[in-house]
Design an enzyme around this catalytic site. Structure first.
Site, PDB file in Angstrom:
ATOM      1  N   TYR A   1     -46.150 -18.690 -56.655  1.00  0.00           N
ATOM      2  CA  TYR A   1     -47.037 -19.110 -55.573  1.00  0.00           C
ATOM      3  C   TYR A   1     -48.032 -17.983 -55.265  1.00  0.00           C
ATOM      4  O   TYR A   1     -48.098 -16.980 -55.972  1.00  0.00           O
ATOM      5  CB  TYR A   1     -46.218 -19.528 -54.361  1.00  0.00           C
ATOM      6  CG  TYR A   1     -45.367 -20.756 -54.614  1.00  0.00           C
ATOM      7  CD1 TYR A   1     -45.968 -21.972 -54.933  1.00  0.00           C
ATOM      8  CD2 TYR A   1     -43.973 -20.698 -54.571  1.00  0.00           C
ATOM      9  CE1 TYR A   1     -45.192 -23.106 -55.185  1.00  0.00           C
ATOM     10  CE2 TYR A   1     -43.197 -21.822 -54.821  1.00  0.00           C
ATOM     11  CZ  TYR A   1     -43.809 -23.028 -55.130  1.00  0.00           C
ATOM     12  OH  TYR A   1     -43.047 -24.132 -55.386  1.00  0.00           O
TER      13      TYR A   1
ATOM     14  N   GLN B   1     -39.548 -20.185 -43.631  1.00  0.00           N
ATOM     15  CA  GLN B   1     -40.132 -19.487 -44.778  1.00  0.00           C
ATOM     16  C   GLN B   1     -41.618 -19.857 -44.877  1.00  0.00           C
ATOM     17  O   GLN B   1     -41.969 -21.000 -45.187  1.00  0.00           O
ATOM     18  CB  GLN B   1     -39.431 -19.841 -46.086  1.00  0.00           C
ATOM     19  CG  GLN B   1     -39.931 -18.986 -47.249  1.00  0.00           C
ATOM     20  CD  GLN B   1     -39.416 -19.441 -48.592  1.00  0.00           C
ATOM     21  OE1 GLN B   1     -39.601 -20.586 -48.981  1.00  0.00           O
ATOM     22  NE2 GLN B   1     -38.763 -18.542 -49.321  1.00  0.00           N
TER      23      GLN B   1
END
Length: 390
Positions: free
Chosen positions: A195, A109
């Site tokens: 994020y 990821q």
């Protein structure tokens, strides 16, 4: 295996990739990579999930090749992994070898912390953190982050420049090449939870007036360009999965979209850029996302809407096999095994989503998928599992 659970063990084709079942290990930050380098303990941790019959493993979030990608994010996180540099890449090749040797499939990821990175921390403490508009998030949002961290982060910083944006997109592309060269089976992108990518999508943190801000569709441009750059770097065949979320660590009550039409404006440009699977991060998989919709659509969760809107494959996540969500279990010391698999399979069987992300249950027990297939009891989750690589 019971007839009820049998659909979870049907194979699935994602481009050239064939998954043996629909159970996916969801990405979970672990902090066991000194200097950003995964060692044999990390390789063994992922190998054991492949041996336990997990259909696809998505690694913990891994920093992209950008100097401000990683730092502390509310708590000390000095042992976060990254995906650049020969030592780290050699470590990831070893992880891939171990997982493939056990018959498994694995995606990393890719991650850039963006506003969540505490200024002055990480491998490059002198580098400024990246924020679309210089904003961390709202004052007074519902968050589990420590108060001192929140107060320090609320101070506005310089917005990202056009050059900053170009350099971050290029960093994702470089990291995608590393993914391919390490032998991974596909790429996952972290586009949720407050994020960097998510804060371009969110109107609270993206108040730009240039081509990277504006309407929902325009705020999706950064995410779409990241996906497009990754797709160019790895070619048309490698599967790309993208995580997105409504909630943010800055505010659990945040929403990117309040209706299916608004969600369509956000997701369609990203789908068109080259995403194969949308990982719809929810705190509880069994909650309807837009319950005011007419007819059968009223029950769809976020993954169900992503699938319906984009026509792409979708993955659900959020408390699968357990009686509470992640932040609740953090406060309560753990979670008990739940019979919510029946509710899960009912949704799965009517085609709401294609894949099932399992987090804490697989963190606690590497054989969880096998136990589900065999009808064996599985373990409750204890917060003690956060301290070790089982």
């Amino acid at each position: 295996m019971s007839d009820l659970l049998a659909p979870l063990f049907e194979p699935l084709q994602i481009g050239p990739l064939r998954l043996k079942n629909r159970i996916v290990m969801a990405p979970m930050t672990r902090n066991f990579c000194p200097g950003g380098v995964p060692g044999e303990d990390v390789a063994g941790y992922y190998r054991r999930r492949a041996e336990g019959e997990t259909g696809l493993i998505i690694t913990e979030a891994v920093g992209v090749d950008h100097p401000a990608a990683l730092g502390e994010a509310g708590i000390g996180e000095s042992d976060l992994p990254h995906l650049y540099g020969e030592r780290a890449l050699a470590g990831w090749r070893r992880v891939v070898e171990q997982v493939h040797g056990a018959g498994g499939l694995i995606f990393p990821q890719l991650w850039h912390q963006g506003p969540m990175r505490r200024q002055g921390t990480g491998p490059n403490p002198d580098v400024a953190s990246m924020r679309p508009s210089g904003l961390w998030g709202p004052a007074g949002g519902l968050t589990s982050s420590p108060e001192d961290y929140v107060q320090s982060q609320l101070l506005p910083t310089k917005p990202m420049s056009e050059r900053d944006i170009e350099e971050v997109i290029a960093a994702y592309a470089r990291s995608a090449v590393h993914v391919r060269d390490c032998g991974f089976d596909g790429i996952a992108i972290h586009g949720g939870h407050g994020y960097l990518i998510d804060t371009f999508l969110w109107n609270v943190t993206n108040q730009r007036s240039d081509a990277w801000g504006g309407s929902r569709r325009e705020r999706s441009r950064f995410a779409a360009e990241v996906v497009r750059a990754i797709r160019r770097a790895v070619g048309p065949e490698m599967p790309i999965l993208m995580r997105f979320s409504q909630w943010k660590q800055q505010d659990f009550k945040a929403k990117l979209a309040h209706s299916p039409a608004e969600l369509e404006e956000i997701l369609l440009p990203i789908a068109d850029a080259g995403v194969d699977v949308f990982d719809a991060s929810m705190r509880y998989f069994n909650r309807a996302e837009f319950p005011d919709q007419p007819g059968a659509d009223a029950v769809l969760n976020l993954a169900g809407w992503a699938r319906k809107i984009t026509g792409r494959l979708a993955m659900t996540v959020g408390g699968v096999g357990l009686n509470n969500g992640m932040y609740d279990s953090n406060k309560q010391g753990g979670a008990q095994a739940s019979d919510n698999l029946q509710l899960l399979v009912e949704r799965f069987a009517r085609g709401e989503f294609d894949l099932v992300g399992v987090g804490r249950s697989l963190l606690q027990d590497p054989d969880w998928a096998r136990k589900v297939r065999l009808g064996e009891a599985f373990e409750p989750f204890s917060n003690d599992a956060l301290k070790v690589l089982t």
